[in-house]
Design a protein around this motif. Structure first.
Motif, PDB file in Angstrom:
ATOM      1  N   TYR B  14       0.802  -1.212   0.000  1.00 51.08           N
ATOM      2  CA  TYR B  14       0.000   0.000   0.000  1.00 51.08           C
ATOM      3  C   TYR B  14       0.845   1.277   0.000  1.00 51.08           C
ATOM      4  O   TYR B  14       0.338   2.357  -0.232  1.00 51.08           O
ATOM      5  N   ARG B  18      -0.487   5.093  -0.579  1.00 51.29           N
ATOM      6  CA  ARG B  18      -0.831   5.796   0.668  1.00 51.29           C
ATOM      7  C   ARG B  18      -0.094   7.139   0.737  1.00 51.29           C
ATOM      8  O   ARG B  18      -0.673   8.153   1.124  1.00 51.29           O
ATOM      9  N   LEU B  46      -7.855   1.858  -0.557  1.00 55.58           N
ATOM     10  CA  LEU B  46      -7.314   3.105  -0.030  1.00 55.58           C
ATOM     11  C   LEU B  46      -7.891   4.335  -0.712  1.00 55.58           C
ATOM     12  O   LEU B  46      -7.684   5.446  -0.246  1.00 55.58           O
ATOM     13  N   HIS B 172       0.808   8.834   7.255  1.00 58.56           N
ATOM     14  CA  HIS B 172      -0.506   9.250   7.734  1.00 58.56           C
ATOM     15  C   HIS B 172      -0.429   9.644   9.214  1.00 58.56           C
ATOM     16  O   HIS B 172       0.218   8.964  10.013  1.00 58.56           O
ATOM     17  N   ASN B 278       5.034   2.454   6.194  1.00 55.42           N
ATOM     18  CA  ASN B 278       3.808   3.099   6.675  1.00 55.42           C
ATOM     19  C   ASN B 278       3.307   2.507   7.975  1.00 55.42           C
ATOM     20  O   ASN B 278       3.018   3.241   8.926  1.00 55.42           O
TER      21      ASN B 278
END
Lengths: 61, 555
Positions: B14, B18, B46, B172, B278
């Motif tokens: 991802y 992301r 996502l 994030h 991530n």
């Protein structure tokens, strides 16, 4: 309707004239201009002869 | 409003998607550019409920026919032409397919690069994959980048080419307000949560990593349940998980995808994770004890990274072995939450957005004048200050050897550094430095100027025998003698130097001038002549950057 509210708005026959691609680009551009958030082209048949244009009708904020 | 296109692929993980979404949403919030993500993503998880527009294609290298691949490529080309982006952004792995698209030719290009291990970075660098980008943002702090064990050439390229900037890890940011609610969703009674995740679940080498990780975690959960421990396990497999079917149990919840995984990890007491960029970043923002289970990865070198992370933030590195994991999980459940946490990197996001906006303003292309480092060598009769004072008012560009004006660092020193400790360039003058390359680098010397091919060979051999941590630049210079009353001859020689190499370097010896008036005349003639030539005189830093940029080109 499919996952995430995607709906098929067009299919593209790969063996058609190359000019048809321009119509798909026109369609994608119009969808983007209308605020469509997600346009998905990843669905095709096993033989690779066509693909679908699917879109999420959700408006972008 | 101009468009910025983010080109990103998402095959088995991802991470790239992301990060692209994170940056695109930040660009959109800034309100000056319209981001559109053009992705090749296998799953759309996502992309749900995002605020940026996405056109998603399949992974083009996996479609079943050449004609279909061609059709998608033509579509991509024409769509990009229609979008007419002011800037194009890619993530980490430069894709040769994009390089060949005429729709992208001549557009400013930015690469956002998350951490790579040293060997992988060098592979991309030495094959010229990084040369096409106007800017490369490294999503690490400088000290983290150094810890990866990069080669001397890689460090020189990143630190001195002028193309790279460090923005810190881009990940994030956990929504603090949502953490408690997400925790209650999985553990309504307040039981401690053990969250298990291997990223999107894709298997780099198809060797069953996901199967081993989740099977081991399931076994640990079963053992704790039998010992009446209240801990609740949440197994977030990722959509690409292809291992054995996982069974839920009273203390085990299984999810393929959790849109609030970052908040779930922040609510956890223990996180058993594959330490991809991530998930690891999100875990470290919370207080969970991280049990990192590294494995084969694509260009990331997870084992070393996991060890370094454990040293910096706490946590442990473990194999996917139920006996080991049971012991570590039991210990962690008895401990208070981890205190050392990763802080959200808002300034890094802001810096990335500023870079995007700045590149989008890139003016029209222009042909640069030929660049030259011109070093004036005073000789024994004249001091550097005297030569500098004889240069016409406003003359800028010629570098006076050994000049130590009070304002800035000395640009070029003679073969010994004793009189000018801040020199960034050293004119070797047939004399090898009397210290090791690393010591020279420690004094700030970046450029070694040689004046014969034989000397250049010797210096390179000297550097190979005792290589510095960061590669130094060896610049060949042409030595010229300025004789009084013979400027025309000197000008013809300088013209040859300028035309023979780009950038070029010349060292002009002024020692034959005995009279101040004659020296003044020569310097005046030199400056007038230079002003009429298509040449830009540069300092050693610019020359260094030009040479270092060659390290990004294919060998």
């Amino acid at each position: 309707m499919t996952g995430f509210g995607l709906r098929t708005v067009a299919t593209y026959q790969v063996r058609r004239a190359d000019a048809d691609i321009d119509k798909v680009v026109e369609l994608i551009s119009a969808l983007l201009a209308d605020g469509v958030q997600l346009i998905d082209l990843r669905r095709y048949d096993d033989l690779g002869t066509y693909f679908e244009v699917r879109a999420n009708p959700k408006d972008c904020p | 409003m101009r468009t910025v296109v983010l080109l990103v692929k998402n095959g088995i993980g991802y991470g790239h998607l992301r990060r692209a979404v994170l940056l695109a949403e930040a660009v959109r919030r800034a309100g000056r550019l319209r981001p559109v993500i053009v992705s090749q993503a296998t799953t759309l998880d996502l992309l749900k409920d995002r605020t940026v527009q996405v056109v998603n294609l399949p992974l083009l290298q996996r479609v079943p026919s050449d004609v279909l691949e061609d059709a998608y490529t033509v579509l991509l080309e024409r769509l990009l032409t229609r979008l007419d982006p002011a800037i194009v952004i890619e993530d980490t792995y430069p894709d040769p397919r994009y390089l060949s698209l005429s729709a992208l030719a001549g557009r400013p290009r930015l690469l956002v690069m998350r951490r790579l291990d040293g060997e992988s970075f060098d592979k991309l660098r030495a094959t010229g994959r990084l040369a096409a980008y106007d800017r490369i943002l490294v999503a690490q702090r400088p000290e983290e980048f150094h810890d990866e064990g990069h080669s001397a050439d890689a460090l020189a390229a990143v630190l001195h080419s002028g193309k790279f900037a460090f923005v810190g890890n881009l990940s994030h940011e956990v929504d603090r307000d949502a953490v408690a609610a997400v925790g209650r969703r999985y553990a309504p009674t307040g039981a401690p949560l053990v969250v298990v995740n291997g990223g999107a679940g894709g298997d780099q080498l198809a060797d069953g990593y996901g199967d081993r990780l989740f099977a081991a975690a399931t076994s640990v959960a079963d053992r704790l349940r039998r010992s009446d421990h209240s801990a609740h396990f949440v197994l977030v497999t990722g959509p690409y998980y292809a291992g054995r079917m996982l069974q839920e149990a009273p203390n085990v919840t299984v999810r393929s995808f959790e849109p609030q995984l970052a908040e779930l990890l922040a609510a956890a007491h223990v996180a058993i994770i594959k330490p991809g960029n991530n998930v690891l970043s999100e875990t470290l923002q919370g207080g969970a004890h991280a049990i990192m289970v590294p494995d084969a990865s694509f260009l990331e070198g997870l084992d070393g990274h996991a060890r370094r992370t454990a040293g910096r933030y706490g946590g442990t590195v473990a194999p996917a072995d139920p006996d080991v994991l049971e012991r570590l999980v039991s210990q962690a459940l008895d401990e208070l939450p981890r205190n050392c946490r990763l802080r959200p990197n808002r300034s890094g996001i802001a810096k990335a957005v500023a870079t995007v906006e700045s590149l989008a303003q890139t003016p029209s292309g222009r042909v640069r004048e030929r660049q030259m480092l011109l070093v004036l060598r005073p000789g024994p009769r004249w001091t550097p200050t005297m030569v500098h004072e004889l240069l016409p008012d406003g003359a800028s560009g010629p570098t006076v050897l050994g000049l130590a004006d009070g304002d800035g660092p000395v640009a070029v020193s003679g073969p010994r550094l004793a009189s000018s400790r801040k020199a960034i360039a050293l004119l070797l003058d047939g004399t090898r430095p009397d210290v090791a390359p690393e010591a020279l680098a420690g004094q700030g010397v970046r450029v070694l100027i040689t004046s014969s091919s034989e000397e250049g060979t010797q210096v390179r051999r000297w550097l190979r025998r005792s290589p510095p941590t960061v590669s130094q630049t060896v610049v060949p210079a042409t030595r010229l003698v300025a004789a009084p009353g013979q400027f025309e001859r000197l000008s013809r020689q300088l013209a040859q130097v300028i035309e023979s190499a780009e950038p070029s370097c010349a060292v002009v010896d002024l020692s034959e001038h005995q009279e101040k008036d004659a020296l003044s005349l020569t310097l005046r003639e030199l400056c007038v002549w230079l002003a009429e030539q298509p040449v830009e005189l540069v300092g050693p830093s610019v020359l260094d950057a030009r040479y270092v940029q060659r390290l990004l080109e294919a060998a």
